[in-house]
Design a protein around this motif. Structure first.
Motif, mmCIF file in Angstrom:
data_model
loop_
_atom_site.group_PDB
_atom_site.id
_atom_site.type_symbol
_atom_site.label_atom_id
_atom_site.label_comp_id
_atom_site.label_asym_id
_atom_site.label_seq_id
_atom_site.Cartn_x
_atom_site.Cartn_y
_atom_site.Cartn_z
ATOM 1 N N PHE A 84 -19.456 -20.260 -71.284
ATOM 2 C CA PHE A 84 -18.678 -19.992 -70.077
ATOM 3 C C PHE A 84 -19.133 -18.673 -69.452
ATOM 4 O O PHE A 84 -19.012 -17.622 -70.068
ATOM 5 C CB PHE A 84 -17.181 -19.935 -70.397
ATOM 6 C CG PHE A 84 -16.674 -21.174 -71.061
ATOM 7 C CD1 PHE A 84 -16.538 -22.355 -70.351
ATOM 8 C CD2 PHE A 84 -16.357 -21.170 -72.407
ATOM 9 C CE1 PHE A 84 -16.089 -23.512 -70.964
ATOM 10 C CE2 PHE A 84 -15.905 -22.323 -73.028
ATOM 11 C CZ PHE A 84 -15.767 -23.491 -72.309
ATOM 12 N N VAL A 86 -17.652 -16.417 -63.598
ATOM 13 C CA VAL A 86 -16.757 -17.507 -63.195
ATOM 14 C C VAL A 86 -15.403 -17.334 -63.897
ATOM 15 O O VAL A 86 -14.351 -17.542 -63.288
ATOM 16 C CB VAL A 86 -17.379 -18.881 -63.498
ATOM 17 C CG1 VAL A 86 -16.454 -20.005 -63.045
ATOM 18 C CG2 VAL A 86 -18.737 -19.020 -62.823
ATOM 19 N N LEU A 87 -15.436 -16.908 -65.150
ATOM 20 C CA LEU A 87 -14.178 -16.646 -65.855
ATOM 21 C C LEU A 87 -13.372 -15.555 -65.161
ATOM 22 O O LEU A 87 -12.141 -15.617 -65.114
ATOM 23 C CB LEU A 87 -14.451 -16.252 -67.307
ATOM 24 C CG LEU A 87 -14.997 -17.355 -68.201
ATOM 25 C CD1 LEU A 87 -15.350 -16.803 -69.564
ATOM 26 C CD2 LEU A 87 -13.998 -18.504 -68.317
ATOM 27 N N GLU A 138 -14.273 -25.460 -60.532
ATOM 28 C CA GLU A 138 -15.079 -26.359 -61.357
ATOM 29 C C GLU A 138 -16.529 -26.409 -60.872
ATOM 30 O O GLU A 138 -17.466 -26.389 -61.679
ATOM 31 C CB GLU A 138 -14.467 -27.770 -61.373
ATOM 32 C CG GLU A 138 -15.329 -28.827 -62.047
ATOM 33 C CD GLU A 138 -15.454 -28.699 -63.556
ATOM 34 O OE1 GLU A 138 -16.260 -29.442 -64.127
ATOM 35 O OE2 GLU A 138 -14.754 -27.863 -64.163
ATOM 36 N N GLU A 159 -18.245 -24.101 -59.465
ATOM 37 C CA GLU A 159 -18.937 -22.872 -59.857
ATOM 38 C C GLU A 159 -19.299 -22.892 -61.337
ATOM 39 O O GLU A 159 -20.359 -22.408 -61.729
ATOM 40 C CB GLU A 159 -18.094 -21.652 -59.515
ATOM 41 C CG GLU A 159 -17.986 -21.422 -58.026
ATOM 42 C CD GLU A 159 -17.335 -20.102 -57.676
ATOM 43 O OE1 GLU A 159 -17.764 -19.062 -58.237
ATOM 44 O OE2 GLU A 159 -16.404 -20.123 -56.853
ATOM 45 N N PHE A 160 -18.405 -23.438 -62.161
ATOM 46 C CA PHE A 160 -18.743 -23.603 -63.583
ATOM 47 C C PHE A 160 -19.981 -24.487 -63.705
ATOM 48 O O PHE A 160 -20.926 -24.155 -64.420
ATOM 49 C CB PHE A 160 -17.584 -24.245 -64.358
ATOM 50 C CG PHE A 160 -16.551 -23.274 -64.851
ATOM 51 C CD1 PHE A 160 -16.796 -22.442 -65.930
ATOM 52 C CD2 PHE A 160 -15.301 -23.206 -64.249
ATOM 53 C CE1 PHE A 160 -15.837 -21.566 -66.411
ATOM 54 C CE2 PHE A 160 -14.332 -22.339 -64.712
ATOM 55 C CZ PHE A 160 -14.598 -21.511 -65.795
ATOM 56 N N GLU A 161 -19.984 -25.614 -63.005
ATOM 57 C CA GLU A 161 -21.095 -26.554 -63.091
ATOM 58 C C GLU A 161 -22.393 -25.940 -62.580
ATOM 59 O O GLU A 161 -23.455 -26.138 -63.177
ATOM 60 C CB GLU A 161 -20.760 -27.839 -62.341
ATOM 61 C CG GLU A 161 -19.695 -28.656 -63.045
ATOM 62 C CD GLU A 161 -19.247 -29.883 -62.269
ATOM 63 O OE1 GLU A 161 -19.750 -30.121 -61.151
ATOM 64 O OE2 GLU A 161 -18.377 -30.604 -62.790
ATOM 65 N N SER A 191 -22.186 -24.780 -66.863
ATOM 66 C CA SER A 191 -20.998 -24.846 -67.705
ATOM 67 C C SER A 191 -20.082 -25.934 -67.151
ATOM 68 O O SER A 191 -20.524 -26.806 -66.417
ATOM 69 C CB SER A 191 -20.317 -23.470 -67.706
ATOM 70 O OG SER A 191 -19.216 -23.449 -68.570
ATOM 71 N N ILE A 234 -15.513 -27.247 -67.030
ATOM 72 C CA ILE A 234 -14.174 -27.209 -67.617
ATOM 73 C C ILE A 234 -14.065 -28.447 -68.494
ATOM 74 O O ILE A 234 -13.675 -29.513 -68.045
ATOM 75 C CB ILE A 234 -13.079 -27.160 -66.530
ATOM 76 C CG1 ILE A 234 -13.257 -25.913 -65.660
ATOM 77 C CG2 ILE A 234 -11.694 -27.158 -67.177
ATOM 78 C CD1 ILE A 234 -12.233 -25.769 -64.549
ATOM 79 N N ALA A 282 -12.079 -25.632 -72.671
ATOM 80 C CA ALA A 282 -11.650 -24.879 -71.495
ATOM 81 C C ALA A 282 -10.340 -25.426 -70.944
ATOM 82 O O ALA A 282 -9.428 -24.669 -70.608
ATOM 83 C CB ALA A 282 -12.730 -24.925 -70.425
#
Length: 122
Positions: free
Chosen positions: A32, A36-37, A77, A79-81, A85, A87, A91
């Motif tokens: 993660f 982004v976190l 989500e 931005e994670f991708e 990464s 969710i 997560a």
């Protein structure tokens, strides 16, 4: 853990919330990305500020606030991708636990964990 977003001064009166490290287990996992976190932590802290400002009188009103914050996580989500990464199960569980923590911290111990994040797409 030493970045500016996590050290930002928040106007939160609840001492329990001020002392809480949001998404801590996710920060410890290199899957993660911290940048982004940090945005997820900001979402949760803004939720706390809204709860303190609006002082929801009942669970229905609390759910309106938490579901709006959940929609912000929905948008995160992508931005994670983009950072390789996502969710996923771990997560999802931690984020939901954080919503429960917030509800408990503000006296809504009877909040339904599923209803707190009912608008989630992850």
């Amino acid at each position: 853990m030493a970045d500016s977003n996590r050290r930002r001064e928040w106007s939160i009166a609840n001492q329990q919330v001020n002392e809480h490290a949001f998404l801590e287990m996710m920060y410890e996992d290199p899957f993660f990305p911290n940048h982004v976190l940090d945005k997820g932590t900001q979402i949760l802290r803004r939720l706390c500020e809204r709860i303190e400002a609006e002082q929801p009188a009942d669970l229905h009103r609390l759910y309106e606030l938490t579901q709006r914050a959940t929609e912000e996580f929905n948008a995160l989500e992508a931005e994670f991708e983009a950072a390789g990464s996502g969710i996923e199960t771990t997560a999802r569980e931690e984020i939901c636990e954080e919503f429960c923590f917030v509800a408990d911290a503000y006296g809504f111990e009877d909040a339904d964990p599923e209803e707190l994040t009912a608008t989630r797409e992850w």
